[in-house]
Design a protein around this motif. Structure first.
Motif, PDB file in Angstrom:
ATOM      1  N   THR A  38       0.890  -1.234  -0.092  1.00 27.33           N
ATOM      2  CA  THR A  38      -0.075   0.038   0.204  1.00 27.33           C
ATOM      3  C   THR A  38       0.826   1.428   0.119  1.00 27.33           C
ATOM      4  N   ARG A  39       1.707   1.181   0.918  1.00 25.75           N
ATOM      5  CA  ARG A  39       2.886   2.450   0.971  1.00 25.75           C
ATOM      6  C   ARG A  39       3.591   2.513  -0.359  1.00 25.75           C
ATOM      7  N   GLN A  40       4.076   1.669  -0.869  1.00 27.99           N
ATOM      8  CA  GLN A  40       4.754   1.484  -2.111  1.00 27.99           C
ATOM      9  C   GLN A  40       4.060   2.237  -3.344  1.00 27.99           C
ATOM     10  N   LEU A  41       2.814   1.900  -3.352  1.00 29.76           N
ATOM     11  CA  LEU A  41       1.721   2.304  -4.457  1.00 29.76           C
ATOM     12  C   LEU A  41       1.385   3.745  -4.110  1.00 29.76           C
ATOM     13  N   GLN A  42       1.694   4.061  -3.016  1.00 28.31           N
ATOM     14  CA  GLN A  42       1.213   5.355  -2.504  1.00 28.31           C
ATOM     15  C   GLN A  42      -0.292   5.614  -2.285  1.00 28.31           C
ATOM     16  N   ALA A  64      -4.483   9.609  -7.747  1.00 28.78           N
ATOM     17  CA  ALA A  64      -3.565   9.136  -8.894  1.00 28.78           C
ATOM     18  C   ALA A  64      -3.561   7.735  -9.037  1.00 28.78           C
ATOM     19  N   GLN A  65      -4.336   7.261  -9.975  1.00 30.91           N
ATOM     20  CA  GLN A  65      -4.512   5.700 -10.208  1.00 30.91           C
ATOM     21  C   GLN A  65      -4.404   5.169 -11.655  1.00 30.91           C
ATOM     22  N   ILE A  66      -3.735   4.242 -11.781  1.00 26.98           N
ATOM     23  CA  ILE A  66      -3.717   3.594 -13.138  1.00 26.98           C
ATOM     24  C   ILE A  66      -4.651   2.387 -12.603  1.00 26.98           C
ATOM     25  N   SER A  67      -5.702   2.289 -13.521  1.00 32.72           N
ATOM     26  CA  SER A  67      -6.800   1.618 -13.305  1.00 32.72           C
ATOM     27  C   SER A  67      -6.443  -0.040 -13.196  1.00 32.72           C
ATOM     28  N   TYR A  68      -5.405  -0.462 -14.025  1.00 35.95           N
ATOM     29  CA  TYR A  68      -4.754  -1.806 -14.088  1.00 35.95           C
ATOM     30  C   TYR A  68      -4.208  -2.180 -12.715  1.00 35.95           C
ATOM     31  N   VAL A  69      -3.460  -1.354 -12.304  1.00 36.12           N
ATOM     32  CA  VAL A  69      -2.635  -1.599 -10.776  1.00 36.12           C
ATOM     33  C   VAL A  69      -3.687  -1.465  -9.908  1.00 36.12           C
ATOM     34  N   LEU A  70      -4.571  -0.569  -9.814  1.00 34.02           N
ATOM     35  CA  LEU A  70      -5.537  -0.653  -8.823  1.00 34.02           C
ATOM     36  C   LEU A  70      -6.551  -1.917  -8.533  1.00 34.02           C
ATOM     37  N   SER A  71      -6.590  -2.323 -10.050  1.00 33.86           N
ATOM     38  CA  SER A  71      -7.470  -3.564  -9.649  1.00 33.86           C
ATOM     39  C   SER A  71      -6.668  -4.725  -9.377  1.00 33.86           C
TER      40      SER A  71
END
Length: 123
Positions: A38-42, A64-71
């Motif tokens: 969680t911390r690494q992805l901010q 700030a999110q990239i939908s693929y990474v968030l999924s």
């Protein structure tokens, strides 16, 4: 959301985290790994906690999110939520959610309770 935590409340959580680490080291390791991811992805710890506990996480959704990474992240948190070997962590989060998942995670990472006392804006 503003959360106020007393030294007493934070100290109880710190003690419970130490018990979790001693009695359920595998669960504690999974929890720390989730916190570090969680911390690494901010992303926010409150977002992580809401996902694991099955609560509405929408208001804590990372801006700030990239939908693929968030999924992928959400799938990993869903696995933890359903993991029978993660029950003690879920119980700890449930028992102490009034001080915020953010503070619980910071304590798990080694922050001292005295640095987390008082009101804090959780986002």
């Amino acid at each position: 959301m503003i959360v106020t935590s007393s030294f007493q409340d934070l100290h109880v959580v710190k003690t419970d985290l130490a018990k979790l680490q001693n009695n359920y080291p595998n669960q504690f390791t999974k929890f720390i790994n989730a916190i570090k991811l969680t911390r690494q992805l901010q992303y926010g710890f409150q977002y992580m906690g809401c996902l694991i506990m099955g609560e509405d996480a929408y208001r804590f959704l990372p801006q700030a999110q990239i939908s693929y990474v968030l999924s992928i992240y959400e799938r990993e948190m869903e696995k933890l939520k359903k993991d029978a070997e993660f029950s003690e962590v879920r119980q700890l989060l449930s028992d102490h959610k009034q001080i915020s998942y953010d503070n619980i995670c910071k304590l798990a990472l080694g922050n001292k309770p005295e640095f987390l006392v008082g009101p804090v804006l959780v986002s």
